[in-house]
Design a protein around this motif. Sequence first.
Motif, PDB file in Angstrom:
ATOM      1  N   UNK A  23      31.036  41.260  52.787  1.00 56.16           N
ATOM      2  CA  UNK A  23      30.757  40.942  51.395  1.00 56.16           C
ATOM      3  C   UNK A  23      32.000  41.138  50.535  1.00 56.16           C
ATOM      4  N   UNK A  24      32.264  40.172  49.677  1.00 52.96           N
ATOM      5  CA  UNK A  24      33.427  40.223  48.812  1.00 52.96           C
ATOM      6  C   UNK A  24      32.969  40.489  47.394  1.00 52.96           C
ATOM      7  N   UNK A  25      33.883  40.838  46.497  1.00 53.65           N
ATOM      8  CA  UNK A  25      33.458  41.158  45.128  1.00 53.65           C
ATOM      9  C   UNK A  25      32.640  40.060  44.478  1.00 53.65           C
TER      10      UNK A  25
ATOM     11  N   UNK B 170      40.415  21.758  40.235  1.00 53.72           N
ATOM     12  CA  UNK B 170      39.393  22.539  39.523  1.00 53.72           C
ATOM     13  C   UNK B 170      40.054  23.546  38.589  1.00 53.72           C
ATOM     14  N   UNK B 171      41.097  24.206  39.067  1.00 57.88           N
ATOM     15  CA  UNK B 171      41.820  25.151  38.219  1.00 57.88           C
ATOM     16  C   UNK B 171      42.523  24.454  37.064  1.00 57.88           C
TER      17      UNK B 171
ATOM     18  N   UNK C  61      38.154  31.704  52.524  1.00 60.60           N
ATOM     19  CA  UNK C  61      39.531  32.156  52.700  1.00 60.60           C
ATOM     20  C   UNK C  61      40.355  31.932  51.434  1.00 60.60           C
ATOM     21  N   UNK C  62      40.177  30.765  50.815  1.00 57.73           N
ATOM     22  CA  UNK C  62      40.916  30.471  49.588  1.00 57.73           C
ATOM     23  C   UNK C  62      40.511  31.412  48.457  1.00 57.73           C
ATOM     24  N   UNK C  63      39.216  31.685  48.333  1.00 61.86           N
ATOM     25  CA  UNK C  63      38.749  32.590  47.294  1.00 61.86           C
ATOM     26  C   UNK C  63      39.284  34.000  47.525  1.00 61.86           C
ATOM     27  N   UNK C  64      39.348  34.408  48.802  1.00 63.10           N
ATOM     28  CA  UNK C  64      39.830  35.748  49.105  1.00 63.10           C
ATOM     29  C   UNK C  64      41.313  35.887  48.786  1.00 63.10           C
TER      30      UNK C  64
ATOM     31  N   UNK D 272      42.393  36.440  41.772  1.00 66.89           N
ATOM     32  CA  UNK D 272      42.774  36.378  40.365  1.00 66.89           C
ATOM     33  C   UNK D 272      42.287  35.104  39.701  1.00 66.89           C
ATOM     34  N   UNK D 273      41.986  34.070  40.529  1.00 65.40           N
ATOM     35  CA  UNK D 273      41.483  32.802  40.002  1.00 65.40           C
ATOM     36  C   UNK D 273      39.985  32.634  40.208  1.00 65.40           C
ATOM     37  N   UNK D 274      39.487  33.157  41.335  1.00 65.75           N
ATOM     38  CA  UNK D 274      38.100  32.902  41.707  1.00 65.75           C
ATOM     39  C   UNK D 274      37.238  34.159  41.724  1.00 65.75           C
ATOM     40  N   UNK D 275      37.771  35.268  41.242  1.00 68.43           N
ATOM     41  CA  UNK D 275      37.025  36.514  41.226  1.00 68.43           C
ATOM     42  C   UNK D 275      35.854  36.476  40.263  1.00 68.43           C
ATOM     43  N   UNK D 276      35.027  37.529  40.288  1.00 68.65           N
ATOM     44  CA  UNK D 276      33.778  37.531  39.505  1.00 68.65           C
ATOM     45  C   UNK D 276      33.995  37.445  38.002  1.00 68.65           C
TER      46      UNK D 276
END
Length: 521
Positions: A108-110, A240-241, A271-274, A278-282
Amino acid sequence: NANRPKNLPNRQPFSTTLQSAACTSYPKYDTTADESPNTISQFVVNMITRWSASLASLLFIDSSPSCQHYASGFSLQSSKVVVGVTSQSRTKLEVATGLDFGNDSMLPTPWGESNTDSISLADMKDPKVGVLLLNLGGPETGEDVEGFLYNLFADPDIIRLPPLLSPLQSLVALLISKRRAPKSREAYNSIGGGSPILQYTRAQGDLMVKSLKDRYGIEAKTYIGMRYWYPFTEEALDQIQEDGINALVILPLYPQFSISTSGSSLRVLQEEFAKRSDLYGPQKMFHTVIPSWYDRPGYVKSVANLIQKELDSFTPEEIQEGTSDTQPIPKHILFSAHGVPASYIEAGDPYKSQIIDCVERIKALLPTEDEGVKVHLSFQSRVGPVEWLRPYTDDVLPSLGEQGVKNLVVVPISFVSEHIETLEEIDIEYRELALENGITNWRRSPALNTDTTFIDDMADMVADALNEPSQSITEACVANNVGNLELEFASEEMEINSAGVGGVGFDDDLAGSARRKTSKR
C-alpha cells in the motif's frame, strides 16, 4: 524495481536509444563492500540485466526505415534472483505471473491508503477532470511492427522467463520480435497495413467526453495510455500534468480484469506514481480506478444488441439449412474470448470467472435454446507451449461443424474495438476454418467501437466513479490479484510462460525446449 538499469533509456526513439546505450557507464564492483553471496550474486544479476538491455538496443542496427520507430529500452520488472542460495517461497500467483507481491511496489502506498490528509473530489473548488483510457496499442504501419513486438515481449507480464534467465528479457524480446516480425507484418498487411486500435480509442474518448457534457454537465478531457506502442502511458501522464488535471479517472478498456492486460497497464501507472509522489501524491491529485466493468447493464445490453442484429440477419433459407434431425437448433453463438495461460487462473487471476459471468449476463438478454439459439464459449490467441484456457476456438469450430451447425455468430467478447485479433484472426483465419468444416453461414458481431449504448455507458462509468468511494491503483491491483487467492506456496518453476496477443505471438519452438517443471500444479 531497484534492480532496473538506471541508465537505460525508457522507450526512446532508436537514435536516442543507441546513443544512450553506447554512452552508458556501469558502476564498478566495490571489493570493500559486503561480499556475501546475496550481494555478489545480485551485483552479477544487475550487470547481466544492464548489458542485456544495452546489447538489445545496439542490435537494433538496421538499414530499414523501421529502425526509426523502435521503442526499445522497455521498463523491465526484474525478478528477485539470488544465485547460489535458496530463494524464498512464493505464492502460486507470484509463480504463475512473475509478479512479486512482497516487493515494495505492491505494498500500500500513501495514495492507496485511507489518509485524512489526502484530497478528495468533494474538497476541490475547481476540479479539472481527466479520464485516462488504457489499452494495448498496436503498430500503425508495417514499419512499426517489430518495435511493437519488442515492447510486447519485453514485458514480464507477457513473456515470463525462469528466474535465472530473467536478466536476459531484453535479448529474448529482441530475438522473438526479429523472428516474428515478418509473419506479423503479413497479418497486419491483410487488414490494411496497421492496427486501427488507436483511431477507435480516440473516437471512443471524444464521444464519451461529449456524452459526459451533454448528460451530466461534466467537463472532462481524455488521455490515451497505450501499453506497447505510441502514445505510451508515460506520454499521457506528461500531458495530464501539463493540463493541470487534479481529478483523474483511470479506465482500462478491458471489460474483464486480467493480470496480463489491465494488471500490466496498472503496474506501469503504479511505478510512475511511486517515482513521482510529488506530482501524484495524495495532496496533489485525486485518482480512482475502474478495474473491470463486464457486469455493467449498459455494456451487457450493447453487446447483446449487436448480437441480436446478426441473429436477425439469417434468412429463412439459412434457418432451414441449419435445422436437421441431428441439429434441431438453427442458430448458434460462439463467444470467443482472448485466452490466458491456465496457470494464471489457477493462481487467482479473476479473468475466467468474469468472462463466464459476462457471457451469462449477455445470454440472459438473448433468445433461449427453446427459441432456436444455442450459446458456446471458447478462447483464442494462445501462444507458446503452456496450457491455456480451454476450449480453444480453433478446436470448437471443427466440433460445431461435426455437429451439423450451419448458422454461426462469432462474438469477440473481450475486445471493445476492432484490431488484429478480430479483423485477421477471427475474420480471416477462423472464418476459413469454419467454412472448411461446413459452417456455411458465418456472421461476426462487430466490436463495440463507437456504439451509442456503449459510449453512454462509458460516460456513466466515469460519472459513477467520480461520485463513489475511490479505488486506488494499489487497491485495484491487490483486489483483483490476491483477493480470492488461497495463499498456498509453490516452489519455483523453470519454464517460459507467455500471455501473448494473437497475430503477434511467437513460435512454439522458441520456448518449448526451455520448459521444465519442478512441481505439479
